[in-house]
Design an enzyme around this catalytic site. Sequence first.
Site, PDB file in Angstrom:
ATOM      1  N   ASP A  21       0.733  -1.253  -0.006  1.00  0.00           N
ATOM      2  CA  ASP A  21       0.108  -0.001  -0.108  1.00  0.00           C
ATOM      3  C   ASP A  21       0.929   1.005   0.047  1.00  0.00           C
ATOM      4  O   ASP A  21       1.682   1.537   0.928  1.00  0.00           O
ATOM      5  CB  ASP A  21      -1.027  -0.216   1.417  1.00  0.00           C
ATOM      6  CG  ASP A  21      -1.795   1.120   1.245  1.00  0.00           C
ATOM      7  OD1 ASP A  21      -1.879   1.931   0.312  1.00  0.00           O
ATOM      8  OD2 ASP A  21      -2.057   1.641   2.597  1.00  0.00           O
ATOM      9  N   ASN A  23      -0.329   4.550  -0.158  1.00  0.00           N
ATOM     10  CA  ASN A  23      -1.206   5.923   0.113  1.00  0.00           C
ATOM     11  C   ASN A  23      -1.761   5.657   1.546  1.00  0.00           C
ATOM     12  O   ASN A  23      -2.367   6.716   1.930  1.00  0.00           O
ATOM     13  CB  ASN A  23      -2.067   6.122  -0.927  1.00  0.00           C
ATOM     14  CG  ASN A  23      -3.237   5.236  -1.256  1.00  0.00           C
ATOM     15  OD1 ASN A  23      -3.389   4.353  -0.098  1.00  0.00           O
ATOM     16  ND2 ASN A  23      -4.121   5.708  -1.896  1.00  0.00           N
ATOM     17  N   ASP A  25      -4.271   3.919   2.612  1.00  0.00           N
ATOM     18  CA  ASP A  25      -5.707   3.411   3.024  1.00  0.00           C
ATOM     19  C   ASP A  25      -5.853   1.999   3.372  1.00  0.00           C
ATOM     20  O   ASP A  25      -7.005   1.528   3.595  1.00  0.00           O
ATOM     21  CB  ASP A  25      -6.214   4.138   1.642  1.00  0.00           C
ATOM     22  CG  ASP A  25      -5.959   3.121   0.537  1.00  0.00           C
ATOM     23  OD1 ASP A  25      -5.166   2.341   0.506  1.00  0.00           O
ATOM     24  OD2 ASP A  25      -6.589   3.265  -0.605  1.00  0.00           O
ATOM     25  N   ASP A  29      -1.743  -1.198  -3.695  1.00  0.00           N
ATOM     26  CA  ASP A  29      -2.135  -0.517  -4.833  1.00  0.00           C
ATOM     27  C   ASP A  29      -0.971  -0.595  -5.966  1.00  0.00           C
ATOM     28  O   ASP A  29      -0.035  -1.127  -5.832  1.00  0.00           O
ATOM     29  CB  ASP A  29      -2.684   1.100  -4.670  1.00  0.00           C
ATOM     30  CG  ASP A  29      -1.453   1.607  -3.736  1.00  0.00           C
ATOM     31  OD1 ASP A  29      -0.143   1.557  -3.874  1.00  0.00           O
ATOM     32  OD2 ASP A  29      -1.721   2.274  -2.749  1.00  0.00           O
ATOM     33  N   ASP A  98      -5.083 -10.568 -15.485  1.00  0.00           N
ATOM     34  CA  ASP A  98      -5.941 -11.610 -15.701  1.00  0.00           C
ATOM     35  C   ASP A  98      -7.246 -11.332 -16.416  1.00  0.00           C
ATOM     36  O   ASP A  98      -7.454 -10.285 -16.489  1.00  0.00           O
ATOM     37  CB  ASP A  98      -6.728 -11.599 -14.071  1.00  0.00           C
ATOM     38  CG  ASP A  98      -6.879 -13.020 -13.363  1.00  0.00           C
ATOM     39  OD1 ASP A  98      -7.342 -13.781 -13.763  1.00  0.00           O
ATOM     40  OD2 ASP A  98      -5.988 -13.044 -12.197  1.00  0.00           O
ATOM     41  N   ASP A 199      -9.209 -16.727 -16.115  1.00  0.00           N
ATOM     42  CA  ASP A 199      -9.938 -17.444 -14.980  1.00  0.00           C
ATOM     43  C   ASP A 199     -11.104 -18.218 -15.210  1.00  0.00           C
ATOM     44  O   ASP A 199     -12.014 -17.951 -16.268  1.00  0.00           O
ATOM     45  CB  ASP A 199     -10.782 -16.022 -14.349  1.00  0.00           C
ATOM     46  CG  ASP A 199     -11.292 -16.483 -13.008  1.00  0.00           C
ATOM     47  OD1 ASP A 199     -10.636 -16.810 -11.817  1.00  0.00           O
ATOM     48  OD2 ASP A 199     -12.507 -16.191 -12.856  1.00  0.00           O
ATOM     49  N   GLU A 256      -6.965 -21.145 -16.238  1.00  0.00           N
ATOM     50  CA  GLU A 256      -7.391 -21.925 -15.238  1.00  0.00           C
ATOM     51  C   GLU A 256      -8.464 -22.705 -15.585  1.00  0.00           C
ATOM     52  O   GLU A 256      -9.589 -22.465 -15.915  1.00  0.00           O
ATOM     53  CB  GLU A 256      -7.841 -20.841 -14.112  1.00  0.00           C
ATOM     54  CG  GLU A 256      -7.903 -21.403 -12.888  1.00  0.00           C
ATOM     55  CD  GLU A 256      -8.924 -20.541 -11.749  1.00  0.00           C
ATOM     56  OE1 GLU A 256      -8.938 -20.639 -10.754  1.00  0.00           O
ATOM     57  OE2 GLU A 256      -9.758 -19.716 -12.528  1.00  0.00           O
ATOM     58  N   HIS A 329      -3.814 -17.131  -5.032  1.00  0.00           N
ATOM     59  CA  HIS A 329      -4.599 -16.570  -4.178  1.00  0.00           C
ATOM     60  C   HIS A 329      -5.715 -17.236  -3.495  1.00  0.00           C
ATOM     61  O   HIS A 329      -6.722 -16.853  -2.617  1.00  0.00           O
ATOM     62  CB  HIS A 329      -5.227 -15.246  -4.834  1.00  0.00           C
ATOM     63  CG  HIS A 329      -5.899 -15.632  -6.047  1.00  0.00           C
ATOM     64  ND1 HIS A 329      -5.200 -16.076  -7.290  1.00  0.00           N
ATOM     65  CD2 HIS A 329      -7.250 -15.352  -6.379  1.00  0.00           C
ATOM     66  CE1 HIS A 329      -6.273 -16.384  -8.169  1.00  0.00           C
ATOM     67  NE2 HIS A 329      -7.458 -16.115  -7.641  1.00  0.00           N
ATOM     68  N   ASP A 330      -6.225 -18.421  -4.043  1.00  0.00           N
ATOM     69  CA  ASP A 330      -7.196 -19.353  -3.705  1.00  0.00           C
ATOM     70  C   ASP A 330      -6.421 -20.627  -2.995  1.00  0.00           C
ATOM     71  O   ASP A 330      -7.422 -21.268  -2.383  1.00  0.00           O
ATOM     72  CB  ASP A 330      -7.716 -19.993  -4.947  1.00  0.00           C
ATOM     73  CG  ASP A 330      -8.622 -18.816  -5.479  1.00  0.00           C
ATOM     74  OD1 ASP A 330      -9.156 -17.887  -4.973  1.00  0.00           O
ATOM     75  OD2 ASP A 330      -8.812 -19.001  -6.734  1.00  0.00           O
TER      76      ASP A 330
END
Length: 560
Positions: A21, A23, A25, A29, A98, A199, A256, A329-330
């Site tokens: 990150d 910034n 928040d 990003d 993706d 995907d 995928e 990520h899964d």
Amino acid sequence: MQKTWWKESVVYQIYPRSFMDSNGDGIGDIQGIISKLDYLKELGIDVIWLSPVYKSPNDDNGYDISDYKDIMDDFGTMADWEEMLAEIHKRGMKLIMDLVVNHSSDEHEWFIESKKSKDNPYRDYYIWREGKDGKEPNNWEATFSGSAWDYDEATDEYYLHLFAKKQPDLNWENPRLRREVYDMMKWWLDKGIDGFRMDVINFISKVDGLPDGELKEGKKYGSGSKYFMNGPKIHDYLQEMHREAISGYDVMTVGEMPGVNPEQAQLYTDENRNEVNMVFQFEHVDLDSGPNGKWDLKPLDLKDLKWSLSRWQKGLEKTGWNSLYWNNHDQPRIVSRFGDDKNYRMESAKMLATLLHMMKGTPYIYQGEEIGMTNVKFDSIEDYRDIELLNMYKEKVEAGVPVEKIMESIYVKGRDNARTPVQWNESENAGFTTGTPWINVNPNYKEINAEQVVKDPNSIFHYYRQLIALRKQNEIIVYGDYDIIVEDHPQIYAFTRTLGEEKLLVVCNFYGETTTFDLPEQLKTLTVDSLLISNYEVEEKEVIEHIELLPYEARVYKLK
């Protein structure tokens, strides 16, 4: 077999929300990614695969896209994205994006139009059906639980969503829809990207009539997977996509494809068929799931892993190409899953990396894997964010399953294990953000972080660097044939790689007890040329006919 850059590459997956990150928040990003490109370059990465950064209401962490040609506000602007692409290319790396075209968001303008009326020009961009006997058009279950259909009062019809309600499936039978997809792909390719990770791309062709799925006892909804996985027109669509969108560019594509077997993957990845370069399959990461799916825990049997990885290695040996991965990520963190993140975290992480990177195919590293990040155990369900996990929790609590039992499954298999922020240093929030992170940081960041491992020459990070460098220096690691040896050994996973006169021997102790490796008869005529890599100190004069392997020990020898 043709030699190509994407076979010789190592890919690094960035899940942008959790990477860095810039910034404050609390959300990773694009500027955060730019700030860490030198780190990836030092690791030796060739290709970055960026999980979705498109405009999205973020119901499924960006896999629900409302505008395919814009960037999500959380991540920055198109100008930030263009700067990132330029900086990636400046460092000699490539970028794949993706491609999520089995479904869109329900906030995409196509779906907003599609819902308006049955004769709207966009109606057929999605899959609408009348109900049956006052119920859904069929009994399919959505991937994230519940029915795969949602009722729309305005037009008195249901739309199909194989995933969340806010992810309506696109209708690939419609040539206008397909043309829109191909034009969008070319738009990104013309911006200079180097390919796509597609995907659930083998879900886009559904069987005519959408028949009911098999209903298991006690279940309200059935599995429709045999009617939408690897459907009747999938090869036509992929060949058309290649012809219309991809053929004019030197890019890589990875599909995928849940539920694909090696015979099907051969067709998908055969270079003469022009579909995709490689597939992501899930067989090896389903081996620790019981009969009731991923939340039904069972220990991995090494025998099963050898069988699975070997059948894919041999299945795509002459035709097609494998993608090699442990994490994404899964998936939960591999060192917690198949290694030992308590007693032998360094050793088991290095062993698992050796085993994977010495196979034939293109290796993928998921962010944090290279520093040995582990699964997380949050105290409360309130700390979790994943839609799949939260739906499962609610369903099981309602069914009377004890909370401790549900949490145990989440600790082992939950997707949020992969989504905790990357641990950059030992400052607050692991240096990921100066704000409040969107999901909590794993509390072990003071012991496990990138700053520490980059400084330590014996770290997991530098071991990955070494593996990547070896692949670049030794063609045999990329193109050599794979053959398993000592197949029946209960603790050891060992294999050879052969290219012409060259041979490599890869020996991995998969467990936390010492064990003995005996060289098979057929290799005894060979001698050691060199030890390429090992995760323990090894005596140079050590004889390989009979090796005492320490817990999670891995060695790779060049033989002559």
